[in-house]
Write an enzyme that holds these catalytic residues in place. Structure first.
Site, PDB file in Angstrom:
ATOM      1  N   ASP A   1       0.831  -1.208   0.000  1.00 14.16           N
ATOM      2  CA  ASP A   1       0.000   0.000   0.000  1.00 14.16           C
ATOM      3  C   ASP A   1       0.868   1.261   0.000  1.00 14.16           C
ATOM      4  OD1 ASP A   1       0.863  -0.398   2.618  1.00 14.16           O
ATOM      5  OD2 ASP A   1      -1.132  -0.806   3.405  1.00 14.16           O
TER       6      ASP A   1
ATOM      7  N   ASN B   1      -8.596  -2.340  13.618  1.00 17.58           N
ATOM      8  CA  ASN B   1      -9.972  -2.494  13.129  1.00 17.58           C
ATOM      9  C   ASN B   1     -10.112  -3.679  12.161  1.00 17.58           C
ATOM     10  OD1 ASN B   1      -8.679  -1.562  10.889  1.00 17.58           O
ATOM     11  ND2 ASN B   1     -10.003   0.204  10.528  1.00 17.58           N
TER      12      ASN B   1
ATOM     13  N   HIS C   1      -8.165  -4.258   9.502  1.00 20.53           N
ATOM     14  CA  HIS C   1      -7.725  -4.040   8.122  1.00 20.53           C
ATOM     15  C   HIS C   1      -6.419  -4.781   7.841  1.00 20.53           C
ATOM     16  CE1 HIS C   1      -5.336  -0.136   9.191  1.00 20.53           C
ATOM     17  NE2 HIS C   1      -4.459  -1.037   8.780  1.00 20.53           N
TER      18      HIS C   1
HETATM   19  C1  GLP Z   1      -0.982   0.212   8.546  1.00 19.70           C
HETATM   20  C2  GLP Z   1      -0.664  -0.445   7.191  1.00 19.70           C
HETATM   21  C3  GLP Z   1      -0.791  -1.931   7.262  1.00 19.70           C
HETATM   22  C4  GLP Z   1      -0.293  -2.389   8.605  1.00 19.70           C
HETATM   23  C5  GLP Z   1      -1.247  -1.929   9.663  1.00 19.70           C
HETATM   24  C6  GLP Z   1      -0.758  -2.158  11.088  1.00 19.70           C
HETATM   25  O1  GLP Z   1      -1.741   1.319   8.444  1.00 19.70           O
HETATM   26  N1  GLP Z   1      -1.421   0.043   6.088  1.00 19.70           N
HETATM   27  O2  GLP Z   1      -0.084  -2.518   6.185  1.00 19.70           O
HETATM   28  O3  GLP Z   1      -0.190  -3.781   8.645  1.00 19.70           O
HETATM   29  O4  GLP Z   1      -1.639  -0.605   9.480  1.00 19.70           O
HETATM   30  O5  GLP Z   1       0.200  -1.225  11.441  1.00 19.70           O
HETATM   31  P1  GLP Z   1       1.153  -1.410  12.714  1.00 19.70           P
HETATM   32  O6  GLP Z   1       2.054  -2.545  12.378  1.00 19.70           O
HETATM   33  O7  GLP Z   1       1.890  -0.107  12.829  1.00 19.70           O
HETATM   34  O8  GLP Z   1       0.284  -1.682  13.868  1.00 19.70           O
END
Ligand code: GLP
Length: 246
Positions: free
Chosen positions: A67, A136, A138
């Protein structure tokens, strides 16, 4: 899905880096899907250390990052591309032409997504996909909603997700872009092997929903239940709602 609960996050990260290195030794032209965020930082650190010790050679590896923020050029210090350069790419011997990323500054988002999906198709899909998960539910930037899109697409970011990444923007959530480009669920489910990493108590509810809840676009990670080769690697805190593998 196969669940492993590790004693600590650094232990899981070291095991994950060792697994990636072994996969590259077995198939030097591995096609690797890569996440950003806080979760994979220690994995990248360990992989850099393995590379510096001569234990892994990235010269024939192809990577796809999952992304990118819409509106940010690759050299913008807040972009995911800049994050990857800082934490990983500049320390290893990946060939620049084998690094694939969404260009957040592309004029036409739809065309940029088609370009990315064609590159992924040409590469033969992902051999190994590393994933994080948002609080959430995602994955990449596939956000909860009424429906999911199969192909790569432009995603409107939820307030929760924008808050979670505010640290990349000087802790100012108003500076976080409203949208991103993301790999779609088809590209994710077509990966031949998936390792999802989740650490800390803030991920516990999302992990439980992903593993035990219904398959629903309200928890995009739940679609990984349909995949035949997913491992979910946790620490004790993120795994508190999970009683073992299933
Ligand atoms: C981000 C990214 C994801 C990531 C997720 C968790 O916003 N778009 O690819 O896996 O959120 O982030 P973190 O590892 O900082 O908790």
């Amino acid at each position: 899905m196969n669940v492993r609960v590790f004693a600590s996050e650094p232990e899981a990260a070291a095991a994950c880096a060792a697994l990636v290195a072994a996969a590259i030794r077995e198939k030097p032209s591995l096609v690797l899907g890569l996440p950003t965020g806080r979760t994979p930082l220690n994995v990248y650190r360990e992989l850099v250390a393995l590379h510096q010790r001569g234990q892994v050679d990235f010269s024939r590896v192809t990577t796809f990052n999952l992304d990118e923020f819409l509106g940010l050029a690759p050299d913008d210090p807040s972009s995911y591309r800049a994050y990857m350069e800082r934490h990983f790419f500049q320390h290893i011997n990946l060939a620049p032409e084998r690094i694939h990323f969404f260009d957040g500054s592309a004029e036409r988002a739809e065309r940029e997504c088609v370009r990315y999906d064609l590159k992924l198709l040409e590469a033969g899909g992902l051999d190994l996909l590393l994933l994080g998960i948002g609080p959430n539910g995602h994955v990449a930037f596939i956000e909860p909603g009424d429906s999911l899109q199969a192909g790569s697409h432009r995603a409107r970011l939820s307030r929760e997700s924008r808050l979670a990444v505010a640290s990349l923007f000087g802790d100012d959530v108003w500076k976080v872009p409203l949208a991103a480009l993301t790999l779609g669920m088809a590209g994710m489910l077509q990966a031949r092997r998936v390792i999802l990493l989740a650490f800390g108590v803030s991920k516990a509810a999302a992990v439980t929903a992903m593993l035990r809840g219904p398959i629903t676009p309200m928890c995009p990670a739940s679609f990984l239940q349909l995949h035949g080769n997913v491992e979910v690697w946790l620490d004790a805190e993120s795994g508190r709602g999970v009683d073992g593998s299933r």
